[in-house]
Design an enzyme around this catalytic site. Structure first.
Site, short mmCIF file in Angstrom:
data_model
loop_
_atom_site.label_atom_id
_atom_site.label_comp_id
_atom_site.label_asym_id
_atom_site.label_seq_id
_atom_site.Cartn_x
_atom_site.Cartn_y
_atom_site.Cartn_z
N THR A 179 20.12 13.88 25.82
CA THR A 179 20.85 13.10 24.82
C THR A 179 20.42 13.53 23.42
O THR A 179 19.53 14.37 23.26
CB THR A 179 20.58 11.60 25.01
N TYR A 180 21.03 12.94 22.39
CA TYR A 180 20.78 13.33 21.01
C TYR A 180 19.30 13.20 20.67
O TYR A 180 18.66 12.19 21.01
CB TYR A 180 21.61 12.48 20.06
N MET A 181 18.76 14.24 20.02
CA MET A 181 17.30 14.34 19.86
C MET A 181 16.78 13.81 18.52
O MET A 181 15.57 13.88 18.28
CB MET A 181 16.84 15.79 20.07
N ARG A 182 17.65 13.29 17.66
CA ARG A 182 17.18 12.68 16.40
C ARG A 182 17.42 11.17 16.48
O ARG A 182 18.48 10.68 16.14
CB ARG A 182 17.90 13.30 15.20
#
Length: 495
Positions: free
Chosen positions: A113-116
């Site tokens: 999933t999105y890493m930020r």
């Protein structure tokens, strides 16, 4: 040198009267004197420690208390950006920038999933998929506590994204095919952390023992020693998430059982300054103080190195450079409000209030920018006068014969000809440490071993005749700890 705190709490090795085999030996530490808890640094001299040893040596020992209980260790939460960067730094030795680059590749290929993100939210679909994998591969007893939900502690956290997790929990790391080996390592870290977050607690059988030492001839000499034991009973999340823990088995002991003193030792402890920041500890501190966001941790770490404000020592810890200290000194003296540790957190709070409609953005920006712009205009003139003076040297310019001087640039000190601008000769400034040699090169026998730095900032030892001789080692050859593995060719510098 730092002041020493000598003679810390003594340790008593006691053994059962039934024998002296290791199975019935017990090591305990002095914890109380006459019923009063002993402070760690209370014994401040060797003389005090020796006096205590003499008193304890004549005491009789017995077990005054045996307490057994079950201890549980909770599984870790899934990764956020900061915790991923910290763990990748500790376990994989990845920089924050490298971690985010590998995570970007995994995200773009649909593996995570999105890493930020600074959220610990997990979708119901992912939780049920994790539970299914656990039941099928580890058994029902490992799925009793799933699904498990986590709550984000930070009040500044943005809940728009999930925590960092594998998009398909059933895709185990061994079956993942990626272009770069580093991506596989990072995926394994993310996958393991997510699955571990859904596993039960680890269970330990704990034993706490108190030993009473009394002087039969002096009732004022009474001492208490303590010992703790811990044995793993059920591994739980430790089956997937490898964490260091120590098992210590104590011998079978009963209350009021007599013990015989085997030996008595005093330990000397020296006070130490706090450790310098490494990438993991600096990111953790940034997060604790609300400085930066998930998307800015890696750029912050990169910028302070690229601008030569800090450099990494041999332990991968940050050390300020001369230019870094100079910049910090000027900022603290002239812009104390901006470099105040609470400034970023305050601005973040105000931005949240703007987003919620409680404040108008024009008022917030005006409140900050008007005094800042005025101060900045004044400081441009004042700070310009604070340039460091050029330092004279005994070195002569090989091009024109004039003396060389030490100047300060963006990357710190450098040598320049005093005849500038007629002579534009300039070269790297070498400190005494830079000039130091570490013996003759063990490979060619002609060059000297000198200290160098990789492009990533890590120190190594190489031959001064490079590239004619490619000798390189991470270890100082004078310490007799040579290592066959040498720095990768792409990491070495040409100087």
């Amino acid at each position: 040198s730092l002041p020493a705190q000598a003679g810390l709490p003594a340790q008593a090795g006691a053994e059962s009267k039934s024998g002296i085999s290791p199975l019935n030996q017990l090591e305990a530490e002095l914890s109380k004197i006459n019923g009063r808890a002993l402070d760690k640094l209370e014994i401040k001299s060797r003389a005090e420690a020796d006096e205590l040893i003499n008193k304890i040596n004549v005491c009789g020992f017995r077990i005054s208390k045996v307490e057994k209980k079950e201890n549980r260790k909770n599984p870790p939460a899934p990764f956020t950006t900061s915790s991923l960067q910290q763990e990748a730094s500790k376990k994989l030795h990845f920089s924050a920038k490298q971690t985010m680059r590998m995570a970007q590749g995994l995200y773009e290929n649909g593996h995570i999933t999105y890493m930020r993100t600074d959220s610990l939210n997990l979708s119901k679909e992912s939780l049920f998929a994790a539970k299914k994998w656990i039941e099928e591969n580890l058994g029902e007893n490992y799925a009793v506590n799933s699904p498990r939900f986590f709550k984000t502690k930070s009040k500044l956290a943005q809940e728009a994204h999930e925590a960092i997790r594998p998009t398909n929990p059933s895709l185990i790391p061994e079956n993942l095919k990626t272009e770069y080996p580093q991506e596989n390592k990072l995926y394994k870290l993310i996958w393991s952390r997510f699955i571990a977050s859904q596993l039960p607690q680890a269970v330990f059988d704990g034993t706490k023992v108190e030993i009473e030492a009394k002087n039969p001839k002096n009732i004022n000499d009474e001492f208490t020693f303590g010992a703790n034991g811990s044995m793993l009973k059920f591994d739980g999340f430790l089956k997937i998430w490898q964490t260091k823990f120590e098992e210590k088995e104590l011998p079978a002991l009963k209350e009021n059982e007599s013990l015989k003193l085997s030996n008595l030792n005093s330990l000397e402890h020296f006070t130490e300054p706090p450790a310098r920041y490494n990438e993991a500890s600096l990111i953790k501190t940034l997060e604790e103080y609300g400085i930066g966001r998930p998307s800015t941790y890696a750029p912050i770490i990169s910028v302070i190195q690229e601008r030569n404000y800090v450099e990494k020592n041999e332990d991968r810890r940050f050390v300020p450079t001369e230019i870094g200290e100079a910049v910090n000194k000027i900022l603290v003296a002239n812009f104390p409000e901006i470099v105040d540790i609470q400034f970023t957190a305050k601005m973040e709070n105000e931005f949240d209030e703007i987003a919620e409609g409680e404040k108008k953005w024009q008022e917030v920006i005006k409140e900050f920018y008007d005094p800042f712009a005025k101060n900045l205009e004044n400081k441009y003139k004042e700070v310009e006068k604070q340039k460091p003076f050029d330092e004279k040297t005994n070195e002569i310019c090989e091009k024109c014969g004039k003396p060389m001087i030490i100047k300060y640039g963006r990357f710190g000190k450098f040598l320049a000809c005093s005849g500038f601008p007629e002579c534009k000769n300039a070269k790297k400034f070498l400190s005494e440490e830079d000039k130091r040699t570490y013996g003759k090169c063990p490979k060619c026998g002609e060059g000297d071993v000198i200290k160098k730095r990789t492009r990533k900032g890590r120190f190594f030892y190489g031959c001064s005749r490079w590239p004619k001789c490619d000798y390189a080692s991470w270890k100082n050859p004078l310490q007799g700890q040579e290592q066959e593995e040498k720095p990768a060719a792409e990491e070495k510098t040409s100087d």
